[in-house]
Enzyme design. Structure first.
Site, PDB file in Angstrom:
ATOM      1  N   ASP A 143       0.867  -1.180   0.000  1.00 26.54           N
ATOM      2  CA  ASP A 143       0.000   0.000   0.000  1.00 26.54           C
ATOM      3  C   ASP A 143       0.907   1.235   0.000  1.00 26.54           C
ATOM      4  O   ASP A 143       2.124   1.124  -0.238  1.00 26.54           O
ATOM      5  CB  ASP A 143      -0.999  -0.037   1.175  1.00 26.54           C
ATOM      6  CG  ASP A 143      -0.365   0.187   2.535  1.00 26.54           C
ATOM      7  OD1 ASP A 143       0.875   0.347   2.612  1.00 26.54           O
ATOM      8  OD2 ASP A 143      -1.109   0.189   3.542  1.00 26.54           O
ATOM      9  N   CYS A 177       3.050  -3.247   4.162  1.00 23.89           N
ATOM     10  CA  CYS A 177       2.190  -2.128   4.537  1.00 23.89           C
ATOM     11  C   CYS A 177       2.811  -1.522   5.800  1.00 23.89           C
ATOM     12  O   CYS A 177       3.926  -1.900   6.177  1.00 23.89           O
ATOM     13  CB  CYS A 177       0.722  -2.533   4.698  1.00 23.89           C
ATOM     14  SG  CYS A 177       0.330  -3.619   6.073  1.00 23.89           S
ATOM     15  N   HIS A 227       7.701 -29.571  11.517  1.00 23.20           N
ATOM     16  CA  HIS A 227       7.103 -28.312  11.054  1.00 23.20           C
ATOM     17  C   HIS A 227       6.071 -28.572   9.954  1.00 23.20           C
ATOM     18  O   HIS A 227       5.050 -27.904   9.879  1.00 23.20           O
ATOM     19  CB  HIS A 227       8.190 -27.348  10.586  1.00 23.20           C
ATOM     20  CG  HIS A 227       9.161 -27.021  11.681  1.00 23.20           C
ATOM     21  ND1 HIS A 227       8.784 -26.329  12.802  1.00 23.20           N
ATOM     22  CD2 HIS A 227      10.464 -27.361  11.844  1.00 23.20           C
ATOM     23  CE1 HIS A 227       9.831 -26.225  13.612  1.00 23.20           C
ATOM     24  NE2 HIS A 227      10.851 -26.850  13.057  1.00 23.20           N
ATOM     25  N   HIS A 262      10.659 -22.772   9.577  1.00 23.70           N
ATOM     26  CA  HIS A 262       9.603 -23.416  10.373  1.00 23.70           C
ATOM     27  C   HIS A 262       8.213 -23.284   9.758  1.00 23.70           C
ATOM     28  O   HIS A 262       7.395 -24.196   9.876  1.00 23.70           O
ATOM     29  CB  HIS A 262       9.565 -22.814  11.788  1.00 23.70           C
ATOM     30  CG  HIS A 262      10.746 -23.192  12.611  1.00 23.70           C
ATOM     31  ND1 HIS A 262      10.860 -22.877  13.943  1.00 23.70           N
ATOM     32  CD2 HIS A 262      11.889 -23.884  12.292  1.00 23.70           C
ATOM     33  CE1 HIS A 262      12.007 -23.340  14.421  1.00 23.70           C
ATOM     34  NE2 HIS A 262      12.655 -23.941  13.440  1.00 23.70           N
ATOM     35  N   THR A 291       2.230  -1.577   9.216  1.00 28.17           N
ATOM     36  CA  THR A 291       2.545  -2.527  10.295  1.00 28.17           C
ATOM     37  C   THR A 291       2.753  -3.949   9.786  1.00 28.17           C
ATOM     38  O   THR A 291       3.233  -4.808  10.532  1.00 28.17           O
ATOM     39  CB  THR A 291       1.377  -2.610  11.299  1.00 28.17           C
ATOM     40  OG1 THR A 291       0.228  -3.128  10.596  1.00 28.17           O
ATOM     41  CG2 THR A 291       1.065  -1.260  11.915  1.00 28.17           C
TER      42      THR A 291
END
Ligand code: RB5
Length: 144
Positions: A9, A66, A134, A99, A68
């Site tokens: 964004d 973006c 995993h 993982h 955060t």
């Protein structure tokens, strides 16, 4: 040739362009699904495009940016074929590959330096998935 889709964004534009250059230098083909200006946009419009491209095989992997990272991660992970992992430091970039076998790497552009973002991307690309226990955990992720 590895093909990576990248989306962002307005908060991720600057890092997106720098990452594209870095990836192309490494011989990666990059497909741009993000906005190219800092005009305010809605991250789901770009996250869904990238998720569709990864799920359809149009690209091998994805990177999303973006502010955060959370808007992108939340949206991307609505798609059954996506494992989007948020990483904010190089060791997290290594673990999200080793993982979680993340097929999309999500970066919080407003909370990491470009130097860190670049190191995270390189770690995610270079570290192999460990499989084993995993893979067993990943197999349990889809909703029943
Ligand atoms: C945009 O201001 C910001 O909300 C967005 O980049 C992201 O952080 C959302 O999760």
């Amino acid at each position: 040739m590895l093909k990576i889709g990248i989306c962002n964004d307005h908060a991720g534009v600057e890092y997106k362009f720098k990452l594209v250059k870095m990836l192309e230098k490494r011989g990666v083909q990059v497909v741009n699904f993000g906005t190219d200006t800092t005009d305010s946009v809605d991250y789901p419009d770009f996250a869904h495009r990238l998720a569709d491209a990864v799920e359809s095989g149009e690209v091998d992997l994805g990177i999303a940016l973006c502010g955060t990272g959370n808007g992108m991660a939340i949206t991307l992970n609505k798609h059954q074929g996506i494992r989007a992992g948020l990483a904010w430091a190089k060791p997290v970039g290594e673990l999200v590959a080793a993982h979680n076998n993340a097929n999309v790497l999500v970066l919080p552009a407003r909370f990491v330096s470009y130097r860190a973002a670049s190191a995270i991307v390189r770690a995610w690309l270079d570290v192999p998935f460990e499989g084993g226990r995993h893979q067993k955990r990943i197999d349990k992720i889809p909703c029943r």
